[in-house]
Scaffold this active site. Structure first.
Site, mmCIF file in Angstrom:
data_model
loop_
_atom_site.group_PDB
_atom_site.id
_atom_site.type_symbol
_atom_site.label_atom_id
_atom_site.label_comp_id
_atom_site.label_asym_id
_atom_site.label_seq_id
_atom_site.Cartn_x
_atom_site.Cartn_y
_atom_site.Cartn_z
ATOM 1 C CD GLU B 799 -31.866 -32.401 14.970
ATOM 2 O OE1 GLU B 799 -30.786 -32.348 15.586
ATOM 3 O OE2 GLU B 799 -32.045 -31.928 13.834
ATOM 4 C CG ASP B 800 -27.644 -37.213 16.848
ATOM 5 O OD1 ASP B 800 -27.564 -37.971 15.875
ATOM 6 O OD2 ASP B 800 -26.935 -36.222 17.007
ATOM 7 C CB ALA B 801 -34.069 -39.235 19.539
ATOM 8 N NE ARG B 988 -23.714 -35.610 13.769
ATOM 9 C CZ ARG B 988 -24.685 -36.082 14.515
ATOM 10 N NH1 ARG B 988 -24.822 -37.353 14.686
ATOM 11 N NH2 ARG B 988 -25.513 -35.266 15.114
#
Lengths: 315, 1182
Positions: B799-801, B988
């Site tokens: 999750e984009d960490a 994205r």
């Protein structure tokens, strides 16, 4: 052994299929620390060592690398007493900069419980002035005299000082002053990067370049030779491509990237052959770092062995 | 071509990034001139005449003269230099006379504004903006007037009389910073890159946001709320504002106006305007059959109402006038001076209805034609809905800037000032015998104007009853989170549209926005699409005199409307020429007229912002000189050669300083084109052989784009390769770029802001853009070039960490400082007592401050010392307050040294701890004699949970901090600073980030920074080749070794530098937990919020879960025991709550029992009791 294809490196055997080689067979060759074509200052050469480690497992090589980065002891600034700082640079940032300065002190000379003191006292008069690492002066401290009364004479032999004299620490305007006292202790890179004795300690796995001479000849061979930025290849009199110097290969994969090159060259990484490169920050000679890393590794092995024996004994 | 050689060529010719001589030259900016001696004169001439390949070099030249916020500064200057004088000179304002004494008068002859100064103890001296910021003063300049007035019998004249102070916009013509060199700005403690355009009021920086509105004095054909076709005009003149609408209902046409209570049939209105003949009206309006049906029905309605003549019509309209004075007229009372109804109607028609069309001597001809024109437009639109105007079209919008808003405010304040003066005059002059001659000079109170300005700007409330204006939130505090946020704030536009309405029209991207407003820079959420930003080169016009244009147009052969009849006006092929919405006349050759006007404008005979627009659909030529239009500069294309008029020689001359940018305008090589005129242009992108001209070919092009990147705003300039990203990602980055921690200005350490985030070692980005050079981002950067490995690592990166290298962090990566202001004043109270500073307890003058405890570091003077460490609740300023601040005390003023008379009210540090005192300022403000500001400084390393983002709208929090040895490393021994999960890419679609990485990497290995400018050439291929040359993979992917196992990672890892921003959201500011702590007084429940050390709420939904699960014990524990449990005594007999011993209701204590219940419940019962509702508690054993 890995085959480095254009899409990804592929492991050629199972993880454990490779036979573990005894430590007796490990071979170490020292090679010139720099490639012939690199232009390097004499001084910098002293800080770097390159050697090849053969016939061993990645685990051993990696352990050596990890220990050099994180577990070989050095001396670095641990605490700073800031008496005065009227410069533009805030205390915390100045402290951080001072702490990152590598010190030319062998941790083995530091006696148990001993701390080294450096002082930086500077007042800017006249013109704006820079503060450099050379302004950090070794200053035996009174608080140590009880335990180490001979500190001054003892350390005069070793001349503790920053490795590089010209690291910029701060800039001062007329009237500004900095007065700080740094307490240096022995520590390990795993606690803070400032204690790490190396700038880089790394290895690369020996490249192996196989040429399919049946395909790679004539114009194609020329093209591949041209494509390689590292001059790994040469053309034989027969017109066939040959990898003369696979050590130079950086795995850039130019020789396998284009479709027309497919099937000409195969790149491998020989997983039991490691080309180490160690660059010291200067507090210890690079070879000494390797030596001490091996000692740490040995001590660990001995400790393990002892532990295993004791387990055996109890069971 | 390899990027290096490309770059070198670029550098030689360029002197990019120098915006104005007042700016520091960046490292790459030292102009090196290409030796031109190698060329023969002929070759040189050929090169000179060739189309300019590097048109973008006009940008720095343009911004050199313009600055980044010229729209604000121009508007303010226009107000101070022109508008203000007009207001004072206007008929209503320039003279004050007394009703009692006809000899008395005060006449304003001139008005002008001085330079900023401040009064301090009767000494007036010049202030700098920085002093105002620090001392909480207002950066304001005096307004002077020259007056002529009577005193007694004599007439006197006084020059330079101060009537108040007006806040000064920074960098405006009145500002002290105007035209200062870098060295001078440094001396004034001002950032040389600061664009100005804001105010300093009471120490805080305020921006007057640009307001977007529908344009005034223009006919807009729309469907009103009742779905009726309607042509409306908002008339706005200096005197009055009104709205007039013509609409069609049941095939009949009516006029609606806000000073007439009923809607009047159009024929009645026209008859009242001297058009008595239906035939004439019919001729004037129509011709075509489609319209005639509406006219017939409307004419019939007038006839049915019995209105045939002008007088009848006026009488009819007179009945419906709002606030009528004629209605009060009665035949009985001859002294009544109220006007006749018809006269009043005539006045309303002349002045109020379509107020912007002048009516002289009740000659309604022009106005009637205007009205008929509206009727015709309305009827045509009713027949053909495609003729309806688009309300969101930017040609129909005007931007209101600081100058216009301040002008309104000043007019209001000046009128108030005059009324006040007049009142004073009347009060004195009405007295029968005066001791001395009345001297009006003694009654000039400056406070009305001074305070009025300060109040309005500091609160943002523009409430001017005189102009029916009630607006809140006009000003905002300038955001100083980063340099970019401050610049972005200055280009922001807000719409008057309500945010709550869920309509998409006004929020959507409008095609007419092209080149004027940035398509990317808008916030997300409720104000999405309503708050916008100007594009890079957009200029907003100021009002210009239209008189000369009017004359010119008539001389160019336009037939005057006064000489024409209705038939001609609407005849086929006749184009109506309108100037600022007013009908001037007719022309048969609109293109010729437009061309002539444009030629004159290019020759400098007309204002550069005058726009000419031929509207073929509506057969009009619109000429506009009014303020608030958006326009942008374009290169004019030479009709003969089909090439842009700006050639290489012009660029060379600009570079060599032989030519200034304004000369390009004067020579007609470049011109400003506004939104309307854009419709008459064909804009090509490039005129260079071999480059794509874009949509238009050079054969048909009329204009040439200076550079395509100018359609974007300043803040998007931060994104490298924005044209390769999915559009919303650029929008996200626009929001995040404003939160990036970095440098906020060169004077950041001199400033005292409430909260300031600064980065310790910010980098210039390896990939930058032309826009960034224009704003000097390199000198005020926010972010660092982090080495990024795009790979999965450890599972703490979902999750984009992102994963951070611990050693990088220890070496100073993304380290930042947080400076916080704590301020206090030493007040003087009504009874002459004063706050005081007290030494800490047990302190002596000679001993050093305490090293620990509450008073740690506090000196003998009661103020904390610089450099000392402060802990939570530690004292910063040991202030004491008098116990009695209201009564006049016996001891008299200046007393109060006895300890009993003071109570401590110290200023304490509230942060989480471990901060140091950075600086202390002791000064005085306008109102308080002592203000003390303490700045604390905290240095923060990265923590788990801190927020980072790249420049492509890819944000993420730190998921894990990993020791360097565990990190993967490349063959060269490079270890990443950040590991980013590749799953961030597919959905994205931020291709720009991939390109940034490759270009950064190539830049790093070759030592040359790369450009990622929007819509520019693509350097990726060249960069990839550079990578190969330096022994890296063409695709930027490395073979890496795992730091944990020591084996080769079985994937190629995309590896290289990416510019990362540390965002201001940090765990240290948000982390909160509590076991026990304060409770609210009323309910006895735990307080709410981190700032009050509050509890964490177990809300309804959580409660529902526990109920569903059946965890009753936990429910009781959470909702009562751990919250507001209360031991109540209940009388079993009557069910009332009682005190512990006795029930007041039953007058006995016999039936009491005790009960645990939430205090809030007990409170509810008691409140119900007090309202005469008696809840009874009936208890029983279970």
């Amino acid at each position: 052994m890995f085959r480095v294809d254009d899409d990804a490196p592929h492991r050629l055997f199972g993880r454990h299929e490779q036979e573990f080689k005894g430590l007796d067979e490990v071979r170490v060759d020292f090679v010139p620390p720099f490639d012939e074509d690199e232009l390097v200052a004499e001084e910098e050469k002293k800080l770097r060592v390159r050697f090849e480690l053969r016939n061993t497992d990645p685990a051993i090589a990696n352990a050596l690398r990890r220990i050099m980065i994180a577990e070989v002891e050095t001396v670095a600034v641990d605490q700073i007493g800031m008496m005065q700082n009227t410069s533009i640079i805030p205390d915390e940032v100045l402290v951080h900069r001072v702490a990152m300065v590598p010190l030319a002190v062998d941790p083995r000379h530091v006696r148990k419980g001993e701390a080294l003191f450096f002082e930086l006292t500077i007042t800017c008069k006249g013109k704006p002035q820079n503060v450099y690492s050379r302004d950090l002066l070794f200053q035996p401290d009174e608080s140590q005299t009880a335990a180490f009364p001979d500190q001054k004479e003892y350390w005069s032999k070793f001349n503790p000082r920053p490795v590089h004299s010209d690291i910029l620490l701060a800039k001062l305007l007329p009237g500004q002053q900095i007065h700080l006292r740094a307490v240096c202790t022995v520590g390990k890179g795993q606690d803070h990067a400032k204690w790490s004795p190396v700038a880089t300690a790394t290895y690369r796995i020996m490249p192996k370049v196989d040429v399919n001479t049946a395909r790679a000849n004539g114009e194609l061979a020329q093209a591949i030779k041209q494509a390689c930025p590292r001059d790994v290849f040469d053309i034989e009199d027969s017109g066939a491509l040959v990898a003369t110097d696979p050590r130079r290969c950086t795995m850039c994969r130019e020789c396998v990237r284009l479709d027309e090159f497919k099937g000409c060259v195969e790149l491998y990484r020989v997983s039991d052959h490691f080309i180490f490169s160690v660059e010291s920050v200067g507090s210890l000679p690079p070879l000494e770092i390797v030596r001490r890393a091996i000692l740490v590794l040995k001590a660990k092995a001995v400790a393990w062995k002892r532990h295993l024996h004791s387990l055996q004994a109890t069971s | 071509m390899a990027p290096e050689s490309l770059e070198i060529e670029e550098e030689k010719g360029a002197d990019v990034g120098q915006v104005g001589e007042r700016l520091l030259p960046g490292p790459a900016d030292i102009p090196q001139q290409k030796p031109s001696s190698g060329l023969t004169p002929r070759e040189r001439a050929a090169v000179d005449e060739a189309p300019a390949r590097n048109k973008w070099k006009l940008l720095p030249e343009f911004l050199k003269v313009r600055g980044l916020v010229k729209q604000h500064i121009d508007s303010y200057n226009h107000f101070v230099e022109v508008e203000m004088k007009k207001i004072v000179a206007s008929k209503m304002n320039r003279e004050i006379r007394s009703d009692n004494n006809h000899h008395f008068f005060l006449r304003y002859e001139d008005v002008y504004v001085g330079t900023p100064e401040v009064d301090q103890n009767l000494i007036t001296y010049k202030v700098t903006p920085q002093e105002c910021r620090l001392r909480d003063l207002t950066y304001a300049a005096p307004i002077y007037v020259d007056v002529c007035f009577t005193r007694g019998r004599g007439v006197f004249r006084k020059r330079k009389l101060q009537i108040g102070r007006i806040p000064v916009m920074l960098q405006s013509s009145r500002c002290r910073l105007r035209g200062k060199s870098v060295a001078e700005l440094e001396k004034l403690k001002e950032c040389p890159y600061d664009p100005g355009g804001y105010f300093v009021v009471k120490g805080s920086e305020k921006v007057i946001l640009i307001q977007e509105q529908l344009s005034k004095n223009r006919i807009i054909i729309e469907q009103d709320s009742k779905k009726q076709t309607c042509a409306s005009v908002t008339s706005s003149t200096h005197e009055r504002k009104s709205r007039t609408a013509v609409y069609i209902k049941n095939n009949r046409i009516y006029l609606k106006h806000n000073s007439i209570s009923a809607d009047i049939p159009i024929f009645i209105v026209l008859k009242a305007m001297d058009c008595e003949s239906e035939l004439l009206i019919n001729y004037a309006i129509s011709g075509t059959s489609g319209i005639r049906q509406f006219l017939i029905a409307s004419a019939e309605e007038a006839a049915r109402a019995g209105i045939f003549t002008r007088d009848q019509a006026l009488e009819f309209i007179g009945q419906y006038i709002k606030h009528s004075r004629a209605a009060k007229r009665s035949a009985d009372d001859p002294t009544n001076t109220a006007p006749l109804r018809a006269d009043e109607a005539k006045d309303v028609l002349a002045l109020m209805v379509l107020g912007h069309v002048p009516v002289n001597n009740y000659d309604f001809r022009d106005k009637a034609f205007y009205l008929m024109y509206m009727v015709r437009q309305c009827c045509q639109a009713e027949a053909d809905p495609s003729l309806l105007d688009d309300k969101d079209y930017y040609g129909n919008k005007r931007l209101e800037l600081a100058g216009q808003l301040l002008a309104l405010l000043f007019e209001d304040l000046f009128k108030r000032f005059n009324t006040e003066l007049k009142l004073q005059a009347e009060r004195v002059l009405s007295k029968a015998n005066q001791a001395d001659a009345f001297d009006i000079m003694k009654h000039m109170s400056q406070n009305i104007i001074t305070n009025g300005f300060v109040q309005a700007i500091s609160t943002g409330n523009w409430s001017l009853k005189r102009f029916k204006m009630e607006r809140a939130g006009v000003t905002q505090q300038l955001s100083r989170l980063s340099f970019m946020s401050a610049i972005g704030h200055m280009t922001r536009i807000t719409s008057q549209f309500e945010k709550t309405r869920k309509v998409s029209g006004p929020r959507a991207l409008q095609p007419s926005q092209w080149g004027m407003l940035c398509p990317s820079d808008t916030p997300e959420g409720e104000s999405c699409g309503l708050v916008k930003n100007l594009a890079l080169l957009t200029h907003v016009t100021s009002d210009e005199e239209d008189g000369p244009v009017r004359q010119l147009v008539l001389r160019l052969g336009v037939e005057d409307i006064k000489l024409l009849g209705g038939e001609e006006i609407f005849s086929e092929g006749a184009y109506v020429v309108m100037l600022n919405g007013e009908i001037l006349g007719l022309t048969a050759e609109p293109e010729v007229l437009a061309e002539q006007l444009r030629k004159l404008r290019r020759a400098g005979r007309l204002g550069e912002y005058v726009s000419v627009f031929v509207n073929r659909d509506k057969a009009t030529v619109q000429i506009a000189t009014d303020g608030g239009r958006m326009c942008r500069p374009l290169i004019v294309v030479d009709k003969a050669t089909h090439r842009g008029k700006v050639r290489n020689k012009h660029l060379r001359m600009l570079r060599e300083g032989k030519m200034a940018f304004h000369q390009l305008l004067e020579q007609g090589l470049i011109e400003y084109v506004d939104v309307n005129e854009s419709n008459n242009t064909m804009v090509a992108l490039s005129d260079v052989e071999g480059e794509s001209a874009g949509g238009a070919t050079m054969q048909e092009a009329t204009h040439l784009e200076i550079d395509p990147l100018t359609i974007l705003g300043i803040v998007v300039g931060l994104v490298p390769f924005p044209h390769h990203n999915q559009s919303p990602r650029n929008t996200y980055q626009c929001a995040m770029g404003k939160q990036a921690v970095g440098t906020i200005g060169m004077n950041q350490l001199e400033r005292i802001d409430t909260l300031l985030y600064l980065m310790c070692y910010p980098h210039k980005p390896l990939v930058h853009s032309r826009t960034l050079e224009l704003v000097n981002f390199d000198c005020v950067p926010a972010g660092q070039n982090a080495i990024v490995a795009v790979m999965s690592y450890s599972g703490y990166d979902i999750e984009d960490a992102i994963i951070i290298n611990k050693s990088s962090m220890e070496r100073g990566f993304a380290r930042c400082m947080v400076m916080r202001k704590y301020a206090t004043q030493l007040k003087t109270y009504a009874n002459n007592t004063m706050d005081r500073l007290a030494p800490p307890p047990f302190a002596t003058p000679d001993a050093p401050p305490a090293a620990a405890g509450k008073f740690c570091g506090v000196g003998y003077d009661g103020v904390i010392e610089i450099g000392s460490r402060v802990e939570k609740n530690g004292v910063l300023v040991n202030r004491e307050m008098p116990t009695n601040t209201s009564d006049l005390m016996v001891t008299g003023p200046g007393m109060g040294h006895g300890s009993g008379e003071f109570k401590p009210s110290a200023l304490c540090y509230k942060g989480p701890g471990d901060a140091r005192v950075d600086k202390v300022m002791i000064s005085s403000s306008e109102f308080e004699s002592h203000i003390i500001k303490v700045v604390t400084r905290e240095v923060r390393m990265i923590e788990l949970g801190d927020k980072f983002s790249s420049r492509h709208g890819q944000k993420g929090v730190v998921g894990l901090i990993v020791p360097q040895v565990d990190m993967p490393f490349t063959d060269q021994g490079i270890v990443p600073d950040i590991i980013m999960n590749p799953h961030g890419f597919p959905s994205r679609m931020t291709v720009g980030k991939l390109m940034e990485l490759i270009c950064s990497k190539a830049g790093a290995v070759s030592g040359v920074r790369q450009y990622g400018t929007a819509f520019a050439e693509n350097p990726v291929k060249a960069c990839s080749e550079t990578l190969v040359k330096h022994g890296h993979s063409y695709h930027g992917k490395e073979v890496v070794t795992d730091g944990i196992t020591g084996e080769t990672v079985e994937a190629h890892i995309f590896f290289g530098p990416v510019y990362y921003q540390r965002l201001k959201h940090m765990v240290a500011d948000k982390m909160h937990a509590r076991a026990r702590g304060p409770r609210a007084v009323l309910t006895r429940q735990p307080t709410e919020g981190r700032s009050r050390d509050g509890g964490l709420r177990l809300g309804e939904m959580e409660r529902d879960c526990l109920i569903g699960y059946g965890a009753s014990g936990l429910l009781i524990e959470r909702l009562m025991i751990s919250s507001d449990i209360f031991e109540a005594n209940v009388c079993l007999k009557c069910g009332f709550m009682a005190n512990p011993v006795r029930c007041q209701n039953c007058r006995t204590g016999a039936h009491l029992t005790s009960l645990s219940l939430p205090y809030a419940c007990k409170l509810l019962f008691q409140e119900l009791h007090s309202m005469n509702i008696i809840p009874k508690l009936t208890l029983q054993d279970l």
